[in-house]
Design an enzyme around this catalytic site. Structure first.
Site, PDB file in Angstrom:
ATOM      1  N   THR A   1       0.670  -1.024  -0.046  1.00  0.00           N
ATOM      2  CA  THR A   1       0.087  -0.063   0.064  1.00  0.00           C
ATOM      3  C   THR A   1       0.859   1.208   0.043  1.00  0.00           C
ATOM      4  O   THR A   1       0.688   2.125  -0.864  1.00  0.00           O
ATOM      5  CB  THR A   1      -0.917   0.027   1.222  1.00  0.00           C
ATOM      6  OG1 THR A   1      -1.784  -1.194   1.193  1.00  0.00           O
ATOM      7  CG2 THR A   1      -1.800   1.075   1.138  1.00  0.00           C
TER       8      THR A   1
ATOM      9  N   ASN B   1      -5.933  -9.636  -7.564  1.00  0.00           N
ATOM     10  CA  ASN B   1      -5.779 -10.352  -6.458  1.00  0.00           C
ATOM     11  C   ASN B   1      -7.212 -11.203  -6.213  1.00  0.00           C
ATOM     12  O   ASN B   1      -7.150 -12.321  -5.901  1.00  0.00           O
ATOM     13  CB  ASN B   1      -5.819  -9.373  -5.303  1.00  0.00           C
ATOM     14  CG  ASN B   1      -6.823  -8.383  -5.369  1.00  0.00           C
ATOM     15  OD1 ASN B   1      -6.755  -7.492  -6.376  1.00  0.00           O
ATOM     16  ND2 ASN B   1      -7.351  -8.142  -4.107  1.00  0.00           N
TER      17      ASN B   1
ATOM     18  N   GLN C   1       0.504  -9.009  -6.729  1.00  0.00           N
ATOM     19  CA  GLN C   1      -0.040 -10.500  -6.619  1.00  0.00           C
ATOM     20  C   GLN C   1       0.833 -11.118  -7.677  1.00  0.00           C
ATOM     21  O   GLN C   1       0.778 -12.354  -7.923  1.00  0.00           O
ATOM     22  CB  GLN C   1      -1.487 -10.422  -7.267  1.00  0.00           C
ATOM     23  CG  GLN C   1      -2.191  -9.965  -6.094  1.00  0.00           C
ATOM     24  CD  GLN C   1      -2.345 -10.784  -4.692  1.00  0.00           C
ATOM     25  OE1 GLN C   1      -1.778 -12.087  -4.921  1.00  0.00           O
ATOM     26  NE2 GLN C   1      -3.023 -10.545  -3.693  1.00  0.00           N
TER      27      GLN C   1
ATOM     28  N   SER D   1       4.954  -6.634  -2.329  1.00  0.00           N
ATOM     29  CA  SER D   1       4.584  -6.729  -1.060  1.00  0.00           C
ATOM     30  C   SER D   1       5.145  -8.045  -0.462  1.00  0.00           C
ATOM     31  O   SER D   1       4.929  -9.077  -1.146  1.00  0.00           O
ATOM     32  CB  SER D   1       3.232  -6.648  -0.595  1.00  0.00           C
ATOM     33  OG  SER D   1       2.795  -6.877   0.717  1.00  0.00           O
TER      34      SER D   1
ATOM     35  N   CYS E   1     -21.180  -9.832   2.488  1.00  0.00           N
ATOM     36  CA  CYS E   1     -21.381 -10.124   3.941  1.00  0.00           C
ATOM     37  C   CYS E   1     -20.173 -10.579   4.753  1.00  0.00           C
ATOM     38  O   CYS E   1     -19.902 -10.184   5.889  1.00  0.00           O
ATOM     39  CB  CYS E   1     -22.361 -11.430   4.270  1.00  0.00           C
ATOM     40  SG  CYS E   1     -24.012 -10.948   4.223  1.00  0.00           S
TER      41      CYS E   1
END
Ligand SMILES: Cc1ncc(COP(=O)(O)O)c(C=O)c1O
Ligand code: FES
Ligand SMILES: [Zn+2]
Ligand SMILES: [Zn+2]
Lengths: 283, 399
Positions: free
Chosen positions: B82, B160, B188, B208, B334
């Site tokens: 990020t 991703n 990724q 990352s 959800c």
């Protein structure tokens, strides 16, 4: 990962009363696949007018399934008179608790029950279990002001974010959140909740010096640091009623996006922290 | 955490630290605690190890520039993917103050998309390019969006959620035609597919550590030699004054080791992971009706599979899989706490009947054929159970 308690997990893993009752006396269909939750409830009455058999089918998450299952246990054996008084709070009580963001699942249970009872009584119900009356406030989830008021009253909700937890309204694009808050403010007029931001009439009651003081404080603490990040700065020049006059300095003043910066940053922040009626002008 | 066996097929979320990596980094949490910026040998020797790690990452990416001291100065260590994304975009805007526009795809990670929203609030223009039903970027829309006001185009190397690999070279060329920079979020992709920056037009690239078996909290920003750069985190002279803050030495060394492992194992792993993925996908297609594999089959990561199970909801699937220790993730509303299914699936126009029931499986070198077979055994009854509960499911769909 959601933290569901054992009771919720038990109802999710071993749901009671799954399916559809044959030749039902009442059918309640609420929710829809777009918003990710839907529940079909069917019941049959015995000769004494009590709910003898009740079944559900649910599309949704674990708590939606658990809430539906709990609902069927709750209402089995009730008269329709009793059942019509069941609220989402009763469903939550049976389950022990639901995560705050999942409260809408219990509301869906209550709505399905009400829809099924209305169906039995031959009353008309809307497709989505939403009331016919009322104006749509949340377009994303098709929620009306009537529904917002009902949910708010039943669960003593004062903030728009709570409404989102209980009936999803405001949870997608978020553009309706101000409107939801307005409905709530109107509803709770007599007992308003503590509001973080001061309301306009509070602001209008202030003396001019107090007003300037408040605007200055927000400029110093909230706005200048943002502009300084881009190499600019801001000064308060005057306050004329609700018109704030500022001077942009440094990089901001010559920056072609100054107009936008002004509108979005300065005005937004002043409206957020001081009063929603302020306008901004730069010289 | 419980002790029941875990079948971890959520490697796009994060990966385990490889044992070799842990071993390589441990001394820097114990004996070798010196500050690489120090003048004494105790710290200075740590600086050498940091430079060595930098070289290994450069080798994995084939970033071939070396300064006169033999250092791979195109590699900047950051705190995470990020941060790298944020640093790249801000640097492009600050070094090209006359250009006010940033272009990205609609399926970027929030590290780019939410930064774009923040940029808009600060008066910049942020334009997002749509994708088709298979998640492929609309190249024509991209060309139309590009203009001389564009400071930078940022399109991810690989997605991703669905694993699509994007035509980053082609996009970089287009960006350059308009004098814009090109950045790619390769979080990724690095370690999963070969990347060849020496023969590329990519200007900046993010990576990352925790996606390739190094720890969380270490990232890399590659900045091609000759590209002007403005630091995002301002402070000391670390990273040649391009990123302030004492280096996260243990994690830097770890990432170096992880890069070495990835490079050496790459050819084998690509084959192995595609085999696992295909076994899973074919097995599911055989056993379960009304499912769909999402993404661009002709251009995607070997380890990622996004599967939509129609008429049911993802959180319920995940929780039932969790009963068997199977860890995957879902694009359903959800699970994320939001109320809408993932922005990637929505951008692709996946119908809501499928979007809510979409599960992502993502493999690593530590997964086995037995694990895939275990999933193939456990998942069909789970899907059948939930469908039986669903008001939208009809038995005739099973035919
Ligand atoms: C494509 C992509 N970009 C950026 C990130 C963020 O990386 P990090 O977690 O290191 O900040 C991730 C990881 O979730 C990712 O998948
Ligand atoms: S209109 Fe209410 S969330 Fe979009
Ligand atoms: Zn849900
Ligand atoms: Zn729900």
């Amino acid at each position: 990962m959601w933290n569901y308690n054992e009771k919720v997990m038990d109802h999710f893993l071993n749901p009671r009363n799954v399916g559809e009752v044959e030749n039902p006396d009442g059918v309640g269909d609420v929710g829809n696949i777009t918003c990710g939750d839907a529940l079909k409830l069917t019941f049959k009455l015995d000769e004494n007018g009590r709910i003898a058999d009740v079944k559900f089918k649910t599309f949704g998450c674990a708590s939606a399934i658990a809430s539906s299952s709990a609902l069927t246990e709750l209402v089995k054996g009730m008269t329709l008179e009793e059942a019509s008084k069941v609220t989402n709070q009763d469903i939550v009580a049976l389950l022990g608790e639901l995560p705050e963001a999942k409260m809408h699942c219990s509301v869906m249970g209550m709505e399905a029950l009400q829809a099924a009872i209305a169906n039995y009584r031959g009353e008309e119900v809307a497709d989505n279990g939403d009331d016919h009356e009322g104006a749509i406030i949340c377009k994303c989830f098709g929620v009306t002001d009537t529904k917002i008021r009902n949910v708010a009253k039943q669960n003593n909700l004062h903030k728009a974010s709570e409404i989102t937890n209980f009936c999803k309204a405001g949870g997608a694009c978020g553009s309706c959140l101000d409107e939801i808050q307005r409905v709530l403010d109107e509803l709770w007029n007599n007992a308003p909740a503590e509001k973080a931001a001061p309301k306009l009439d509070d602001f209008n009651k202030l003396t001019t010096v107090q007003k300037v003081f408040r605007v200055q404080e927000v400029i110093d603490k909230e706005i200048r640091p943002l502009l300084e990040h881009d190499g600019g700065s801001i000064e308060l020049v005057d306050l004329n009623g609700s018109n704030v006059i500022v001077r942009l300095t440094g990089r901001c003043s010559s920056c072609p996006s100054a107009g936008v910066t002004l509108k979005y940053t300065v005005q937004d922040k002043l409206r957020e922290f001081v009063s929603s009626d302020l306008t901004v002008e730069s010289i | 955490m419980s002790d029941k066996p875990v079948i971890y097929v959520d490697n796009n979320a994060t990966t385990c630290v490889a044992p070799e990596v842990l071993e390589a980094m441990l001394p820097y949490l114990t004996r070798c605690y010196g500050n690489p910026g120090s003048i004494h040998t105790f710290g200075g020797s740590v600086a050498k190890d940091v430079e060595n790690a930098r070289l290994k990452i450069a080798e994995l990416l084939n970033a071939d520039h070396r300064n006169p001291d033999g250092e791979a100065t195109e590699i900047i260590f950051t705190s995470c993917g990020t941060e790298s994304d944020n640093a790249a975009i801000w640097s492009a805007l600050l070094t090209n103050p006359e250009r006010k526009k940033v272009i990205a795809s609609k399926v970027e990670h929030p590290a780019i998309l939410n930064l774009g929203r923040e940029l808009e609030r600060r008066g910049y223009i942020f334009e997002t390019i749509p994708v088709d039903g298979n998640g492929r970027i609309d190249m024509q829309a991209l060309e139309e969006a590009l203009d001389d006001n564009t400071a930078i185009v940022s399109v991810m190397y690989a997605n991703n959620e669905i694993g699509n690999i994007y035509p980053v070279e082609e996009i970089a060329k287009l960006a350059h035609k308009h004098g814009a920079l090109f950045h790619t979020d390769a979080v990724q992709a690095v370690g999963k597919v070969p990347i060849d920056l020496a023969n590329s037009e990519i200007d900046m690239l993010s990576c990352s550590g925790h996606k390739l078996h190094a720890p969380k909290g270490i990232g890399v920003l590659y900045v091609r030699r000759g590209i002007r750069f403005r630091p995002f985190i301002v402070g000391g002279h670390q990273e040649k004054a391009r990123r302030g803050g004492t280096e996260n030495v243990a994690s830097v060394v770890a990432l170096g080791k992880a890069a070495e492992l990835a490079k050496n194992g790459m050819a084998e792993e690509v084959k192995y992971l595609s085999m696992l993925r295909d076994r899973l996908e074919n097995g599911l297609l055989e056993r379960i009706p009304r499912i769909k594999i999402n993404g661009d089959k002709s251009s995607r990561l070997p380890n990622t599979s996004s599967v939509s199970f129609e008429f049911i909801e993802g959180e319920a699937i995940l929780l039932l899989m969790n009963q068997f220790g199977i860890c995957a993730s879902s694009g359903s509303a959800c699970t994320t706490g939001s109320l809408e299914p993932s922005h990637v699936l929505r951008a692709m126009g996946i119908p809501y009947t499928s979007a809510h029931g979409t599960i992502r499986f993502s493999f690593s070198r530590y997964n086995t054929v037995e694990e895939v077979d275990f999933i193939l055994e456990k998942l069909p009854p789970i899907i059948a159970t939930l469908r039986k509960l669903s008001p939208y499911w009809k038995e005739e769909y099973a035919q």
